[in-house]
Design an enzyme around this catalytic site. Structure first.
Site, mmCIF file in Angstrom:
data_model
loop_
_atom_site.group_PDB
_atom_site.id
_atom_site.type_symbol
_atom_site.label_atom_id
_atom_site.label_comp_id
_atom_site.label_asym_id
_atom_site.label_seq_id
_atom_site.Cartn_x
_atom_site.Cartn_y
_atom_site.Cartn_z
ATOM 1 N N ASP A 78 0.866 -1.185 0.000
ATOM 2 C CA ASP A 78 0.000 0.000 0.000
ATOM 3 C C ASP A 78 0.899 1.231 0.000
ATOM 4 O OD1 ASP A 78 -2.242 1.732 0.262
ATOM 5 O OD2 ASP A 78 -3.350 0.131 1.224
ATOM 6 N N HIS B 12 10.839 0.397 -11.962
ATOM 7 C CA HIS B 12 11.019 -0.872 -12.666
ATOM 8 C C HIS B 12 9.830 -1.766 -12.350
ATOM 9 C CE1 HIS B 12 15.116 -0.034 -13.958
ATOM 10 N NE2 HIS B 12 15.416 0.338 -12.739
#
Ligand SMILES: *[C@@H]1O[C@H](CO)[C@@H](O)[C@H](O)[C@H]1NC(C)=O
Ligand SMILES: *[C@@H]1O[C@H](CO)[C@@H](O)[C@H](O)[C@H]1NC(C)=O
Ligand SMILES: *[C@@H]1O[C@H](CO)[C@@H](O)[C@H](O)[C@H]1NC(C)=O
Length: 445
Positions: free
Chosen positions: A218, A293
């Site tokens: 989160d 990434h």
């Protein structure tokens, strides 16, 4: 004071983004920890705490605080201390908590394990960089439940939190609620791989959060309303949800927020601004030097974020926001666009600048950008001064943007931490962004 002003100068030379902190205001505790040690030391073991992993540290911690709240250091020495009952430490001045050992949660109440409220000149730190709270959140999460949050600072001014590990919180890890003049650094947060386990949530004025690593699923480091003059840099979201501003609703009042040097790996997004209805403004913010990434989303403004209940209002105005130097890859740019700027029809975004943006896709050989009601320059943004609503436009990119390739951090986490097993306590890292030395050295080398 002296240290802080020298530090602020050094920073503003190296990083223009430091301009987002307010000048002329105290940042961090004005009294050094060594001066506080010289005033008074309240060791929790003198107030009934026992490092046996069983005896409740709650009442001893409160008693030690009461004895040192008008000046001094509450000391939690090495060892494992159980925490069965929670504490609210209210109304301290010129004090600190030096935290060498580990607090392990044994109680099961909700709320927050430690609340620091109405304090000024406060430092929560570990002089050995060894202090940790082990929340054993997996005991709740494996049952489909949540438990207490770890630490909340409420109305605290001129403070720092540094050199500690927050591990496996049953809910959020660290919340800075209506705080002023604070610095948070050299921290590692390790939560389970599911939502509801936010890393750092912050709102307030003049706060510098830097050199922090977060694993969870989160919020990594997220700004909430209302806030201004917040600088967040050298952040490593090592398998997280990613960072955000929001979620936002009525009376949004956010300005002068800078995120700089943000490395995000295998998260939901690199940066998200999220609202659903609402009103007010997010303005004058900078998001610079991002490396991503394999994230699902990258640059993501969503003014119709359906995970948030629709709020009254025409929408939050996003204005004067600059995104510059974004590099790396997203997971699948043909499925989730690396630029998504979805602005309110009743309140189009304006003054959005996207520059030096080179994100490519891990999967496939094309990606797209998606904009709606978004005015400015770069990506699929529409330029000009009309500033009116427009329907979704997309732009397809079929070749890797030049210069997209970006450094990786050593040992990116290969998968998230299971929610059914205990998470090991990590040591505070010494690097949080490729090639960048932390702004402050770790307390214990
Ligand atoms: C903190 O101060 C506010 C304002 O004076 C007060 O309402 C609140 O009760 C205080 N918090 C605690 C925990 O006493
Ligand atoms: C937002 O809307 C509410 C009513 O829905 C209004 O009271 C408030 O003044 C508005 N705030 C701003 C910043 O426009
Ligand atoms: C990312 O997290 C993993 C899992 O704990 C750890 O092994 C790795 O060292 C972390 N990466 C860095 C650069 O800290």
């Amino acid at each position: 004071m002296l240290f802080n002003s020298i530090f602020a100068v050094a920073c503003s030379l190296a990083v223009p983004a430091a301009a987002q902190l307010a000048t002329g205001y105290q940042l961090g505790p004005p009294t050094s920890s060594s001066a506080k040690w010289a005033v008074k030391v309240c060791d929790v073991t003198d107030y009934g705490a026992v490092a046996d992993g069983v005896t409740d540290i709650g009442p001893p911690l409160l008693a030690a605080f009461t004895a040192c709240k008008s000046g001094g250091i509450v000391n939690i020495p090495l060892g494992t201390f159980a925490m069965a009952t929670w504490v609210t430490l209210d109304d301290g001045v010129a004090w600190g908590i030096n935290f060498e050992g580990t607090i392990v949660r044994t109680g099961t109440a909700g709320g927050h394990m430690i609340v620091i409220e109405n304090s000024s000149d406060f430092e929560l730190y570990s002089s050995r960089s060894s202090g940790a709270i082990q929340g054993y959140g997996y005991e709740f999460h494996s049952q489909g439940e949540y438990g207490p949050r770890l630490i909340r600072l409420i109305n605290v001014e001129y403070f720092s939190v540094h050199d500690i590990a927050l591990v496996d919180s049953p809910a959020f890890h660290l919340i800075l609620d209506t705080c002023t003049g604070g610095e948070v650094y050299n921290m590692i947060i390790r939560g389970g791989n599911e939502g509801g386990l936010d890393g750092i949530d912050v709102w307030g004025f003049n706060i510098y959060i830097h050199d922090v690593e977060v694993t969870n699923k989160d919020e990594c480091v997220t700004v909430k309303n209302p806030s201004n003059h917040i600088l967040i840099e050298n952040i490593y979201c090592n398998w997280s949800g990613g960072s955000a501003i929001g979620s936002l609703g009525l009376d949004t009042d956010i300005s002068k927020i800078t995120y700089n040097n943000i490395y995000t790996w295998s998260s939901n997004q690199m940066m998200m601004l999220k609202s659903n209805g609402g009103n007010g403004t997010v303005s004058d913010c900078v998001f610079s030097n991002f490396i991503g990434h394999s994230n699902a989303y990258s640059l993501y403004i969503d003014a119709y974020w359906t995970s948030e209940t629709l709020q009254a209002g025409d929408g939050v105005l996003y204005t004067d926001l600059t995104f510059s130097n974004w590099k790396g890859t997203c997971a699948d740019g043909a499925v989730r666009a690396p630029i998504m700027a979805i602005c309110p029809t009743g309140q189009p975004c304006d003054g959005i600048t996207i520059e030096d943006f080179a994100m490519w896709t891990d999967t496939g050989s094309s990606e797209y950008y998606k904009c709606e009601n978004a005015w400015g320059s770069g990506g699929c943004l529409v330029g000009g001064s009309a500033h009116t609503a427009y329907a979704i436009t997309t732009q397809t990119i079929t070749a890797a943007p030049s210069g997209y390739s970006a450094a990786k951090m050593p040992n990116d986490l290969a998968s998230g931490f299971a929610i059914t097993a205990s998470i090991p306590i990590p040591t505070v890292p010494t690097t949080f962004f490729p090639g960048v030395t932390p702004a402050t050295a770790r307390a214990y080398p």
